[in-house]
Write a protein that holds these residues in place. Structure first.
Motif, mmCIF file in Angstrom:
data_model
loop_
_atom_site.group_PDB
_atom_site.id
_atom_site.type_symbol
_atom_site.label_atom_id
_atom_site.label_comp_id
_atom_site.label_asym_id
_atom_site.label_seq_id
_atom_site.Cartn_x
_atom_site.Cartn_y
_atom_site.Cartn_z
ATOM 1 N N ARG A 129 0.877 -1.196 0.000
ATOM 2 C CA ARG A 129 0.000 0.000 0.000
ATOM 3 C C ARG A 129 0.903 1.232 0.000
ATOM 4 O O ARG A 129 1.101 1.881 1.024
ATOM 5 N N GLU A 130 1.452 1.555 -1.163
ATOM 6 C CA GLU A 130 2.456 2.609 -1.214
ATOM 7 C C GLU A 130 1.893 3.984 -0.843
ATOM 8 O O GLU A 130 2.574 4.790 -0.201
ATOM 9 N N GLN A 131 0.642 4.259 -1.249
ATOM 10 C CA GLN A 131 0.051 5.542 -0.876
ATOM 11 C C GLN A 131 -0.076 5.655 0.638
ATOM 12 O O GLN A 131 0.207 6.711 1.226
ATOM 13 N N LEU A 132 -0.497 4.571 1.268
ATOM 14 C CA LEU A 132 -0.595 4.559 2.725
ATOM 15 C C LEU A 132 0.781 4.732 3.357
ATOM 16 O O LEU A 132 0.922 5.423 4.377
ATOM 17 N N MET A 133 1.791 4.116 2.766
ATOM 18 C CA MET A 133 3.150 4.222 3.282
ATOM 19 C C MET A 133 3.575 5.686 3.406
ATOM 20 O O MET A 133 4.111 6.100 4.438
ATOM 21 N N PRO A 139 9.251 3.470 -8.968
ATOM 22 C CA PRO A 139 7.929 3.731 -9.556
ATOM 23 C C PRO A 139 6.796 3.617 -8.550
ATOM 24 O O PRO A 139 5.783 4.320 -8.678
ATOM 25 N N PHE A 140 6.949 2.770 -7.548
ATOM 26 C CA PHE A 140 5.908 2.634 -6.523
ATOM 27 C C PHE A 140 5.999 3.775 -5.510
ATOM 28 O O PHE A 140 4.987 4.302 -5.056
ATOM 29 N N ALA A 200 2.683 6.927 -5.649
ATOM 30 C CA ALA A 200 2.285 7.662 -4.441
ATOM 31 C C ALA A 200 2.512 9.165 -4.588
ATOM 32 O O ALA A 200 2.599 9.879 -3.579
ATOM 33 N N TYR A 201 2.549 9.648 -5.821
ATOM 34 C CA TYR A 201 2.862 11.062 -6.031
ATOM 35 C C TYR A 201 1.858 11.981 -5.323
ATOM 36 O O TYR A 201 2.237 12.991 -4.711
ATOM 37 N N GLU A 202 0.588 11.660 -5.390
ATOM 38 C CA GLU A 202 -0.414 12.537 -4.762
ATOM 39 C C GLU A 202 -0.187 12.637 -3.261
ATOM 40 O O GLU A 202 -0.341 13.715 -2.666
ATOM 41 N N ASP A 211 0.414 14.824 1.566
ATOM 42 C CA ASP A 211 0.699 14.395 2.942
ATOM 43 C C ASP A 211 2.079 14.817 3.424
ATOM 44 O O ASP A 211 2.329 14.846 4.634
ATOM 45 N N LEU A 212 2.968 15.155 2.499
ATOM 46 C CA LEU A 212 4.281 15.671 2.890
ATOM 47 C C LEU A 212 4.386 17.163 2.565
ATOM 48 O O LEU A 212 4.421 17.997 3.461
ATOM 49 N N ASP A 213 4.396 17.506 1.281
ATOM 50 C CA ASP A 213 4.602 18.905 0.896
ATOM 51 C C ASP A 213 3.553 19.845 1.490
ATOM 52 O O ASP A 213 3.888 20.843 2.128
ATOM 53 N N HIS A 214 2.296 19.546 1.265
ATOM 54 C CA HIS A 214 1.235 20.457 1.678
ATOM 55 C C HIS A 214 1.167 20.603 3.193
ATOM 56 O O HIS A 214 0.808 21.670 3.711
#
Length: 298
Positions: free
Chosen positions: A48-52, A73-74, A79-81, A86-89
């Motif tokens: 679950r890369e987005q969750l990671m 790539p994962f 997980a770009y969004e 979750d990090l930048d914003h």
């Protein structure tokens, strides 16, 4: 490079109580002993890369220093969004460590290709990007990056140069062809191929394993009228940086890297280097087609 990353991260988890590690199954077995010793700071969320990345953002907001790891790539594209939100914003910083840069795992197909990863970080805030060219550069880069408390991407690869260049964030001149010579900037594991390609050409070669932030001052000090970029990811990724840095002076720029053509072939990493013209012979062809006739003649 991956082994150096595992060893250094394991040591950091023991040395620095703020350090945390978030995985999505990739390399989990290599961190099994660390997970046993630090079960509250080594978290495997499964595939679950987005969750990671989201978990890493939450850990950062609590004061921890998360290291986030998977195949490029994962980790970056899939997980770009979450990296954006979750990090930048959230102004939450983390250290992202990717393996399988560009086409290292070519035999696994297009799902494992990631030549656009560094270009994606250019769409975000002030990320530091490290692209080591030798395993001996990895530990120092990782330790410095974790200590910096800013957001960074460490791009690991199976490709490597013959020797390490410690502290080569700023441009380091590896081959000096004298005043007025064309300048070739090699990023990370592209250095040895670039040196082989210019063996008998009057071209100065500079090396960096930190393309972001790019050493603009060093570039301006070294660059003449002809500049060549050789990057192990999407061709032209650093073109805007170089062009902006040299906007006040006449110059010609050649950008070499992974092409945009969809090859639809697996092959090996070595095959893809050849197909994209990133082997010494391919680089030589591109250089002789770009340099002025007087420069090629020496």
């Amino acid at each position: 490079m991956r082994d150096c990353f595992v060893d250094t991260t394991t040591a950091l988890l023991a040395e620095k109580p703020r350090t945390a590690l978030v995985l999505a199954d990739i390399s989990a077995s290599l961190f099994a002993s660390a997970a046993e010793r630090h079960p509250d700071r080594v978290l495997n969320v499964g595939i679950r890369e987005q969750l990671m990345v989201g978990v890493a953002g939450g850990l950062a907001l609590t004061g921890l220093r998360p290291i986030v790891h998977s195949y490029a790539p994962f980790l970056v594209e899939r997980a770009y969004e979450q990296i954006k939100l979750d990090l930048d914003h959230q102004a939450a910083s983390a250290v992202l460590v990717g393996i399988g840069g560009s086409f290292d795992r070519a035999e696994s197909g297009r799902t494992h290709f990631s030549p656009a990863d560094v270009a994606l970080f250019d769409t975000l805030g002030d990320w530091t990007v490290h692209v080591p060219g030798h395993p001996g550069e990895v530990s120092g880069l990782l330790r410095a990056t974790v200590a910096a408390d800013t957001s960074a991407y460490l791009r690991l690869s199976i490709l490597q140069n013959d020797r390490a260049y410690a502290g080569a964030g700023d441009l380091v001149v590896v081959r000096d062809a004298g005043p007025g010579a064309a300048l070739l900037v090699a990023v990370g594991p592209m250095l040895d191929a670039a040196l082989a390609a210019v063996a008998d050409l009057p071209v100065t070669v500079a090396y960096t394993h930190r393309p972001r932030p790019f050493d603009v001052a060093g570039l301006r000090a070294l660059a003449g009228t002809e500049v060549i970029l050789v990057e192990p990811y999407l061709a032209g990724t650093s073109a805007r940086v170089v062009s902006a840095a040299l906007a006040d002076r006449p110059h010609r720029l050649l950008t070499l890297g992974v092409g945009r053509e969809e090859l639809r072939r697996y092959g090996s990493a070595e095959d893809h280097l050849r197909w994209h013209g990133l082997d010494p012979a391919g680089l030589r062809r591109a250089l002789t087609g770009f340099l002025t006739p007087a420069a090629v003649a020496g």
